[in-house]
Design a protein around this motif. Structure first.
Motif, mmCIF file in Angstrom:
data_model
loop_
_atom_site.group_PDB
_atom_site.id
_atom_site.type_symbol
_atom_site.label_atom_id
_atom_site.label_comp_id
_atom_site.label_asym_id
_atom_site.label_seq_id
_atom_site.Cartn_x
_atom_site.Cartn_y
_atom_site.Cartn_z
ATOM 1 N N ASN A 324 0.681 -1.294 -0.086
ATOM 2 C CA ASN A 324 0.066 0.007 -0.061
ATOM 3 C C ASN A 324 0.789 1.313 -0.083
ATOM 4 O O ASN A 324 2.015 1.107 0.817
ATOM 5 N N ALA A 325 0.609 2.304 -0.885
ATOM 6 C CA ALA A 325 1.207 3.373 -0.944
ATOM 7 C C ALA A 325 1.463 4.220 0.383
ATOM 8 O O ALA A 325 2.447 4.846 0.461
ATOM 9 N N ALA A 326 0.280 3.873 1.365
ATOM 10 C CA ALA A 326 0.336 4.534 2.434
ATOM 11 C C ALA A 326 1.461 4.158 3.560
ATOM 12 O O ALA A 326 1.495 4.634 4.727
ATOM 13 N N SER A 327 1.812 2.857 3.248
ATOM 14 C CA SER A 327 2.664 2.150 4.230
ATOM 15 C C SER A 327 4.081 2.914 4.240
ATOM 16 O O SER A 327 4.420 3.722 3.173
ATOM 17 N N ARG A 328 5.117 2.641 5.089
ATOM 18 C CA ARG A 328 6.557 3.041 5.238
ATOM 19 C C ARG A 328 7.267 2.825 3.893
ATOM 20 O O ARG A 328 8.231 3.500 3.791
ATOM 21 N N TYR A 329 6.613 1.845 2.965
ATOM 22 C CA TYR A 329 7.524 1.134 1.849
ATOM 23 C C TYR A 329 7.361 1.814 0.686
ATOM 24 O O TYR A 329 7.934 1.731 -0.233
ATOM 25 N N GLY A 330 6.153 2.605 0.605
ATOM 26 C CA GLY A 330 5.729 3.114 -0.764
ATOM 27 C C GLY A 330 4.760 1.999 -1.418
ATOM 28 O O GLY A 330 4.868 1.005 -1.236
ATOM 29 N N THR A 331 4.549 2.537 -2.561
ATOM 30 C CA THR A 331 3.479 1.791 -3.482
ATOM 31 C C THR A 331 4.342 0.652 -4.173
ATOM 32 O O THR A 331 5.367 0.619 -4.534
ATOM 33 N N GLY A 332 3.497 -0.489 -4.446
ATOM 34 C CA GLY A 332 4.293 -1.466 -5.104
ATOM 35 C C GLY A 332 3.832 -2.904 -5.459
ATOM 36 O O GLY A 332 2.662 -3.039 -4.744
ATOM 37 N N GLY A 333 4.000 -3.585 -6.526
ATOM 38 C CA GLY A 333 3.704 -5.041 -6.337
ATOM 39 C C GLY A 333 2.399 -5.489 -7.037
ATOM 40 O O GLY A 333 1.698 -4.706 -7.490
ATOM 41 N N GLY A 334 2.218 -6.661 -7.330
ATOM 42 C CA GLY A 334 1.066 -7.358 -7.556
ATOM 43 C C GLY A 334 0.839 -7.760 -9.174
ATOM 44 O O GLY A 334 0.016 -8.307 -9.593
ATOM 45 N N GLY A 335 1.860 -7.403 -9.941
ATOM 46 C CA GLY A 335 1.904 -7.790 -11.379
ATOM 47 C C GLY A 335 1.947 -9.052 -12.014
ATOM 48 O O GLY A 335 1.444 -9.531 -13.025
#
Length: 595
Positions: A324-335
């Motif tokens: 999730n973009a709101a997490s500390r890690y930023g948006t990503g994944g799932g493709g």
């Protein structure tokens, strides 16, 4: 991240690519190329020649290179992973093998690869003609020879990618300004392979070893040349879809298998240059934290940087666990989705399973939540592994793309040696070196290595499956072995058997029970044993596991998941030429079989 190769713009817009983008009228030949400096200036000294070669490297990366499309779209669907989402005339059309001539994801990578070839051709022509190449100082001559070897290798990589996706492609070996007809005919791929393999033999003597060149792997060194030469020889010695619509292998294949074996043997004798990292996970932890690997397992990686679509990568943003973009890690994944049969191809003690596959998504609260069996994602390029963190919605994590690893060298050697001489002690030793690393601490669970030729080959097919998940290798391996059709059919059957709890999958549990332990997930029951529980005990949550599988994952009735749904043997092993390219050639380009 690009630590050495900085993004610049040099040379001209390649005529070959320019003409593919227009109608081919004579007036376009008279357009002056756009360039920052003239050719004579570009190759007037070592510094400028270096900049010109960096311009060739640039064509490897970006959205249309090994930043997302070539490495993340083109190798799927296979028996390891599939592209996620509903079918479209884009990446999912590629994944499901419904390749229309108007597919928007075919043309730009095709053009970028040819742009790289044109730039390389100009450098290959000009660098040896420089006065300093013959008469400069020892340091200048050494550096110019290195640049010459690099561009020979880069041209081989660009053409290799074109061949394995499109087959018999036009193969220009001179700059466009020297070509009487810029729409050159398609070349027999076997002839092209032979030329490239010879070029790489030349390049081997021109470039330094890694220990002589510096610690980073973003410039081509002797190890990279030799590893790429081995790989091209393996493909030249393998099966390929021919213009007659048949998968065929040339009768001289052993000549090329021997080249591959010998190149790998040379690399295996230079363990001070490249060897296995003792930890499989550490390879990817170092890559995602931009940390130097003293073992040099990644022999050559495509440098990424600049946080833009031209020079950076999307690994970790496009693929990997959903974050999730709101997490500390930023948006990503799932493709990319890991197929259930691939997850269960790993033994529970194989350390590669929980690196290559990801059983969680990351919420805005940073809590990890589990993925169901049909929703597992790949894991080598995770956004939540990035150091430093990249919070927010940035599209480009800056991860380099590994083109070849030492594990590939070991397994190519084992395969080639087996093909030539059967499972010799040397072949078995190379094979088991990779396997022992995977089972580190549990070597007793490895099982016995087959000692007959056919059985050892099957073991190699499986080991490459487990070792190189999500590295863009599996589909092309299956094609050169003429196994893609068979493995797609086997995958569908395996998922059906798993859904029905039959055969090898009789013990796959219907449900998994879990809870959060801090931000991490704690599992209550085994992935490998059935449970009689149907209701979650207090404090635990029930997750559909085998229960989540439906026939839709197999046959794709609702269009979103069916594995390689439109795959047709004798057609789908190659991409078609897109309609704009066919039109530009005005009848001179033969379309691939079945399109």
């Amino acid at each position: 991240m690009k630590n050495i190769l900085k993004k610049i713009t040099v040379l001209a817009i390649p005529f070959f690519v320019t003409l593919l983008m227009v109608s081919g009228c004579k007036e376009y030949l008279e357009v002056q190329p756009k360039s920052q400096i003239s050719i004579s200036d570009a190759f007037g000294n070592v510094a400028n020649a270096t900049n010109a070669v960096i311009g060739v490297y640039d064509e490897l990366m970006g959205d249309n290179g090994y930043g997302i499309r070539i490495n993340m779209y083109y190798p799927y669907d296979s028996d390891e992973m599939i592209v996620s989402g509903n079918i479209d005339n884009g990446r999912r059309g590629i994944g499901r093998y419904q390749l229309l001539l108007t597919n928007a994801e075919l043309r730009n990578p095709f053009l970028q690869l040819y742009r790289g070839i044109e730039k390389a051709n100009l450098c290959i022509e000009q660098i040896p003609q420089m006065a300093l190449y013959a008469n400069g100082s020892d340091a200048e001559k050494k550096e110019l020879r290195r640049l010459h070897g690099e561009v020979l290798t880069l041209r081989a990589q660009f053409l290799f990618e074109l061949i394995r996706n499109w087959g018999d492609v036009p193969a220009p070996f001179t700059p466009a300004y020297k070509q009487e007809d810029l729409f050159i005919p398609q070349a027999d791929r076997d002839v092209t392979y032979a030329k490239l393999i010879e070029d790489l033999k030349t390049a081997t003597d021109l470039v330094p070893w890694r220990t002589e060149a510096g610690p980073r792997n973003e410039r081509i060194t002797k190890g990279a040349v030799k590893a790429l030469r081995a790989k091209l020889a393996m493909f030249r010695g393998g099966y390929a879809l021919r213009s007659n619509g048949k998968m065929e292998r040339n009768t001289d294949y052993q000549t090329y298998i021997k080249i591959a074996r010998d190149e790998c043997a040379d690399l295996m004798a230079k363990r001070g240059e490249h060897t296995l990292n003792p930890s499989f996970e550490d390879i990817w932890r170092k890559l995602t934290s931009f940390t130097y690997d003293p073992f040099g397992e990644i022999i050559f990686e495509v440098g990424a940087g600049g946080s833009n679509s031209n020079s950076d990568s999307r690994m970790g943003n496009y693929n990997g666990p959903s974050v999730n973009a709101a997490s500390r890690y930023g948006t990503g994944g799932g493709g990319l989705l890991v197929l259930p049969n691939y997850f269960y191809a790993f033994d529970s003690t194989d350390t590669r399973r929980d690196v290559t596959t990801t059983l969680y998504a990351v919420a805005a609260t940073n809590l990890k939540s589990p993925r169901r069996l049909g929703e597992i994602t790949d894991g080598k390029f995770r956004k939540d592994w990035r150091v430093p963190l990249l919070p927010g919605t940035a599209l480009n994590p800056g991860y380099n793309w590994p083109l070849i690893r030492f594990a590939d060298v070991l397994l190519m050697f084992a395969e080639a040696e087996n093909e030539l001489n059967g499972p010799t002690a040397a072949a078995i030793s190379a094979f088991e070196e990779v396997r022992k690393r995977a089972y580190k601490g549990n070597e007793g669970k490895m099982g016995k290595t087959p000692t007959d030729k056919a059985g050892f080959f099957e073991a190699i097919v499986n080991e490459r499956y487990l070792e190189f998940g999500s590295e863009g290798i599996r589909k092309f391996d299956l094609i050169r072995w003429n196994l893609l059709t068979q493995k797609i059919a086997e995958t569908r059957q395996k998922i059906q058997d798993m859904r029905d709890a039959k055969g090898a999958y009789a013990n796959v549990p219907r449900y998994i029970f879990w809870k959060n332990n801090g931000e991490e997930i704690q599992w209550m029951n085994s992935f490998y044993q059935p449970t009689a529980l149907t209701t979650a005990p207090a404090g635990w949550t029930r997750l559909d596991w085998r229960q989540h599988l439906t026939t839709n994952l197999i046959d794709g009735v609702q269009l979103h998941a069916g594995i390689a749904r439109f795959f047709v043997s004798g057609k789908s092993e190659l991409f078609p030429y897109d309609q704009a390219t066919v039109d530009a050639y005005q009848g001179k380009l033969k379309q691939n079989p079945g399109y």
